[in-house]
Design an enzyme around this catalytic site. Structure first.
Site, PDB file in Angstrom:
ATOM      1  N   HIS A   1       0.839  -1.196   0.000  1.00 41.36           N
ATOM      2  CA  HIS A   1       0.000   0.000   0.000  1.00 41.36           C
ATOM      3  C   HIS A   1       0.873   1.245   0.000  1.00 41.36           C
ATOM      4  CE1 HIS A   1      -2.128   3.283   2.294  1.00 41.36           C
ATOM      5  NE2 HIS A   1      -2.965   3.059   1.310  1.00 41.36           N
ATOM      6  N   SER A   2       0.522   2.225  -0.837  1.00 35.74           N
ATOM      7  CA  SER A   2       1.158   3.546  -0.858  1.00 35.74           C
ATOM      8  C   SER A   2       2.677   3.417  -1.066  1.00 35.74           C
ATOM      9  CB  SER A   2       0.817   4.285   0.438  1.00 35.74           C
ATOM     10  OG  SER A   2       1.145   5.647   0.333  1.00 35.74           O
ATOM     11  N   TYR A   3       3.488   3.952  -0.147  1.00 36.71           N
ATOM     12  CA  TYR A   3       4.942   3.797  -0.239  1.00 36.71           C
ATOM     13  C   TYR A   3       5.340   2.322  -0.241  1.00 36.71           C
ATOM     14  CZ  TYR A   3       9.625   3.294   1.812  1.00 36.71           C
ATOM     15  OH  TYR A   3      10.908   2.888   2.089  1.00 36.71           O
TER      16      TYR A   3
END
Length: 257
Positions: A98-100
């Protein structure tokens, strides 16, 4: 020649899964071949507890689920944390970020037992790219750097920027409990993108206020990822766990090794 013991550790569990009995039906071959291990990787300003509901849903479907706790001190340290968990898997694994965490799995996904990659509202960098380079030209996130180089997300902005579809009290708690990443982690460049050699899937958050949906679509398209749209904030893995777990399940069924 590879160590035969190492090969047995990878192959035997998969062979057992393939030979296990299953009810007759159209999905029988797919059920036998699907990847059974899922490794979940969180992003910046978060920890692995956000995957709690996704973990439970995948466990209920029969998956062995592991959750990485990234230190967020550097990209190299986060990749090492993922690799330690991957080394413990009993057979091929699907890697989810998720995300980074998408940057982390892009680098860590070159491990030999990774069967595929799932990006959840995540960055999908190419070689030589970093979070910092991909954010160039856009509105900078509302971060408050510490004296020693860590990036706190403005807690007053966090609930409506990161998790506007969660109950206000829950979003406020996430802001208070945030784990700031090192600025160096956002500046580190990816060397060998795993999506160039692995099947990829992307869960796109249509209401995301951190990574704009058009940017998500562009990155997913570049990686030739199969896209599933979810009406959710950046915190889709918390606010829409059923949809995210379903996307992971579909990816695992398609990630035949």
């Amino acid at each position: 020649m590879k160590n035969p013991i190492h090969l047995l550790r990878l192959v035997v569990p998969l062979a057992v899964a393939l030979l296990a009995g299953a009810p007759a039906g159209a999905q029988q071959p797919l059920e036998k071949a699907k990847v059974k291990n899922v490794v979940l990787v969180h992003g910046a300003w978060a920890d692995g507890s956000g995957w709690h509901r996704v973990h439970d849903l995948l466990r209920a479907r029969g998956y062995a689920v592991s959750i990485v706790q990234n230190p967020l001190t550097s990209l190299a340290a986060d990749v090492a944390a993922v690799q330690r968990v991957l080394a413990r898997q009993n057979g091929p694994a699907l890697l989810v970020g998720h995300s980074y965490g998408g940057v982390v799995i892009t680098e860590a996904g070159n491990a030999p037992n990774v069967a595929g990659l799932v990006y959840v509202a995540a960055f999908v960098p190419d070689a030589g790219e970093s979070v910092a380079s991909m954010l160039e030209g856009g509105a900078p996130p509302p971060v408050q750097p510490s004296a020693d180089g860590y990036l706190f997300f403005d807690a007053a902005v966090f609930p409506q920027a990161f998790a506007q579809d969660l109950p206000p009290a829950q979003a406020a708690f996430l802001a208070a409990a945030q784990i700031p990443p090192a600025a160096a982690a956002f500046e580190a460049k990816v060397s060998q993108p795993a999506w160039k050699t692995h099947g990829s899937w992307y869960v796109l958050s249509t209401e995301d206020r951190i990574i704009p949906p058009p940017a998500q679509r562009q990155m997913a398209g570049r990686a030739k990822a199969s896209i599933k749209e979810v009406r959710a904030s950046h915190a889709s893995y918390i606010s829409q766990p059923e949809a995210v777990a379903e996307a992971i399940d579909q990816a695992a069924r398609a990630s035949v090794r």
